[in-house]
Design a protein around this motif. Structure first.
Motif, short mmCIF file in Angstrom:
data_model
loop_
_atom_site.label_atom_id
_atom_site.label_comp_id
_atom_site.label_asym_id
_atom_site.label_seq_id
_atom_site.Cartn_x
_atom_site.Cartn_y
_atom_site.Cartn_z
N SER A 25 5.82 22.42 -2.36
CA SER A 25 7.34 22.27 -2.27
C SER A 25 7.85 20.91 -2.35
O SER A 25 8.78 20.70 -2.52
CB SER A 25 7.67 22.64 -0.73
OG SER A 25 7.07 21.84 0.38
N SER A 26 7.14 19.71 -2.29
CA SER A 26 7.72 18.47 -2.40
C SER A 26 6.70 17.65 -2.59
O SER A 26 5.53 17.35 -2.22
CB SER A 26 8.51 18.24 -1.14
OG SER A 26 7.53 17.88 0.12
N THR A 27 7.16 16.36 -3.19
CA THR A 27 6.31 15.28 -3.46
C THR A 27 6.98 13.82 -2.56
O THR A 27 8.01 13.68 -3.03
CB THR A 27 5.89 14.96 -4.75
OG1 THR A 27 5.35 16.12 -5.32
CG2 THR A 27 5.01 13.83 -5.04
N VAL A 28 6.06 13.37 -1.86
CA VAL A 28 6.70 12.19 -1.19
C VAL A 28 5.89 11.14 -1.12
O VAL A 28 4.74 10.98 -1.27
CB VAL A 28 6.86 12.32 0.36
CG1 VAL A 28 7.49 11.13 1.17
CG2 VAL A 28 7.79 13.71 0.59
N VAL A 29 6.43 9.84 -1.41
CA VAL A 29 5.70 8.55 -1.44
C VAL A 29 5.95 7.86 -0.57
O VAL A 29 7.14 7.23 0.00
CB VAL A 29 5.98 7.92 -2.84
CG1 VAL A 29 5.56 6.27 -2.74
CG2 VAL A 29 6.22 8.50 -4.14
N ALA A 30 4.73 7.46 0.38
CA ALA A 30 5.22 6.91 1.58
C ALA A 30 3.92 5.96 1.87
O ALA A 30 2.83 5.82 1.08
CB ALA A 30 5.27 8.03 2.52
N THR B 247 0.77 -1.40 0.08
CA THR B 247 0.09 -0.01 0.08
C THR B 247 0.85 1.42 -0.20
O THR B 247 1.68 1.50 0.79
CB THR B 247 -0.76 0.03 1.01
OG1 THR B 247 -1.81 -1.20 1.33
CG2 THR B 247 -2.08 1.31 1.20
N LEU B 248 0.84 2.26 -1.04
CA LEU B 248 1.71 3.31 -1.08
C LEU B 248 0.82 4.58 -1.18
O LEU B 248 -0.46 4.45 -1.40
CB LEU B 248 2.22 3.18 -2.62
CG LEU B 248 3.25 2.10 -2.75
CD1 LEU B 248 3.63 1.98 -4.27
CD2 LEU B 248 4.10 1.89 -1.81
N SER B 249 1.28 5.69 -1.06
CA SER B 249 0.41 6.95 -1.20
C SER B 249 1.38 7.82 -1.93
O SER B 249 2.75 7.97 -1.62
CB SER B 249 -0.11 7.21 0.21
OG SER B 249 0.67 7.76 0.83
N ILE B 250 0.83 8.79 -2.55
CA ILE B 250 1.43 9.95 -3.00
C ILE B 250 0.93 10.90 -1.93
O ILE B 250 -0.05 11.51 -1.98
CB ILE B 250 0.96 10.35 -4.47
CG1 ILE B 250 1.00 9.13 -5.43
CG2 ILE B 250 1.85 11.29 -4.94
CD1 ILE B 250 0.38 9.31 -6.76
N ALA C 192 6.52 0.67 -8.23
CA ALA C 192 5.42 1.73 -8.36
C ALA C 192 5.73 2.86 -7.71
O ALA C 192 5.67 4.06 -8.01
CB ALA C 192 4.13 1.28 -7.95
N GLN C 193 6.50 2.55 -6.55
CA GLN C 193 6.83 3.60 -5.33
C GLN C 193 8.21 4.71 -6.32
O GLN C 193 7.75 5.84 -6.36
CB GLN C 193 7.38 3.16 -4.20
CG GLN C 193 7.69 4.19 -3.24
CD GLN C 193 8.01 3.36 -1.84
OE1 GLN C 193 8.79 2.57 -1.99
NE2 GLN C 193 7.85 4.31 -0.95
N PHE C 194 8.78 3.81 -6.75
CA PHE C 194 10.08 4.60 -7.53
C PHE C 194 9.51 5.42 -8.68
O PHE C 194 9.88 6.60 -8.61
CB PHE C 194 10.87 3.72 -8.13
CG PHE C 194 12.00 3.90 -9.00
CD1 PHE C 194 13.21 4.57 -8.42
CD2 PHE C 194 12.30 4.22 -10.30
CE1 PHE C 194 14.31 5.07 -9.02
CE2 PHE C 194 13.13 4.62 -11.14
CZ PHE C 194 14.31 5.18 -10.28
N PHE C 195 8.68 4.80 -9.45
CA PHE C 195 8.10 5.65 -10.75
C PHE C 195 7.02 6.82 -10.21
O PHE C 195 6.98 7.73 -10.94
CB PHE C 195 7.50 4.82 -11.88
CG PHE C 195 8.80 3.91 -12.35
CD1 PHE C 195 9.72 4.70 -13.19
CD2 PHE C 195 8.67 2.50 -12.13
CE1 PHE C 195 10.68 3.93 -13.81
CE2 PHE C 195 9.91 1.99 -12.87
CZ PHE C 195 10.94 2.52 -13.46
N LEU C 196 6.35 6.72 -9.16
CA LEU C 196 5.51 7.58 -8.72
C LEU C 196 6.26 8.76 -8.66
O LEU C 196 5.81 10.28 -8.66
CB LEU C 196 4.77 7.13 -7.64
CG LEU C 196 3.58 6.32 -7.73
CD1 LEU C 196 2.95 5.68 -6.42
CD2 LEU C 196 2.26 6.97 -8.37
N ARG C 197 7.51 8.80 -7.81
CA ARG C 197 8.33 9.76 -7.62
C ARG C 197 8.76 10.53 -8.71
O ARG C 197 8.67 11.59 -8.77
CB ARG C 197 9.53 9.35 -6.84
CG ARG C 197 9.21 8.95 -5.47
CD ARG C 197 10.64 8.45 -4.73
NE ARG C 197 10.40 7.60 -3.50
CZ ARG C 197 10.54 8.10 -2.38
NH1 ARG C 197 10.51 9.52 -2.36
NH2 ARG C 197 10.36 7.53 -1.26
#
Length: 238
Positions: free
Chosen positions: A222-227, A12-15, A207-212
């Protein structure tokens, strides 16, 4: 702070994006491009997994099993299943977006088109690279179309709707759905194998890598984090 969550292959990931600003009209061409390129690549990657013959992603197992039983192409089955799942959104009070409807049709068409051009193979020397390419390309596709933020895929909308209806955790609901999907697909003749396991293990990190990489910049963000995300957020996946 607003989050968009995706469950891909067991993770489970989130942007999680700072939304002091918002997406503006000037980002629309990029977002539309990402959406349709991503969905097309998703269909292509699923077709490569079929040609690899070493196991499919969970819903792909069901689609292949139904295709074996009905004589329809796997792409057409994918469209029919996606549309049927989308109908289940009505009692669950889910809201489809452009990405939701596009997901139903574009992936299936891309799958059939790719399968028509890529012949069946027997040699492991070819099947293994097809499997690896299919999994990696699926991760790229996932990052592209989710980052476009045009709404969840039909199957993930079903997942979040059942989560709200039952009060069960998103992880439990997702696991139950995909176990049922894989089991049903396998009994119908779908392909379950090492590729299914590798997909489950690899797609989350990919998916986490490419979402970034494909996150669309926002005004004043200011920023985008995948967590890790929370169950209440919208799920975006085919």
């Amino acid at each position: 702070m607003s989050q968009s969550t995706t469950t891909t292959g067991g993770t489970t990931l989130s942007i999680a994006t700072g939304l002091r600003g918002r997406l503006t009209a000037r980002h629309l061409p990029r977002r539309l491009t990402q959406l349709y390129v991503g969905l097309t690549l998703y269909g292509i990657s699923s077709a490569l997994l079929v040609r690899g013959g070493l196991g499919l992603e969970p819903w792909g197992v069901l689609h292949q099993g139904l295709a074996e039983r009905t004589g329809l192409t796997i792409g057409v089955v994918s469209i029919i299943v996606g549309a049927a799942v989308l109908l289940l959104w009505v009692p669950l009070r889910q809201r489809p977006g452009l990405g939701t409807v596009s997901n139903v049709f574009v992936i299936g068409v891309a799958m059939d088109g790719t399968l028509a051009m890529v012949p069946e193979v027997q040699a492991f020397a070819v099947r293994i690279p097809l499997l690896a390419l299919g999994i990696v390309l699926n991760g790229v596709a996932t990052g592209l179309y989710i980052a476009a933020r045009f709404g969840p895929g039909p199957r993930d909308g079903l997942m979040t709707g059942l989560h709200r209806l039952t009060g069960r955790s998103i992880r439990l609901v997702r696991t139950a759905i995909e176990i049922a999907v894989v089991a049903t697909g396998f009994l119908l003749g779908g392909s379950v194998g090492v590729g299914t396991v590798l997909y489950a293990l690899a797609i989350g990190p990919l998916a986490q890598f490419f979402l970034r990489r494909f996150a669309v910049p926002e005004e004043d963000a200011s920023s985008t984090v995948v967590a890790s995300g929370t169950p209440e957020q919208a799920i975006l996946r085919p």
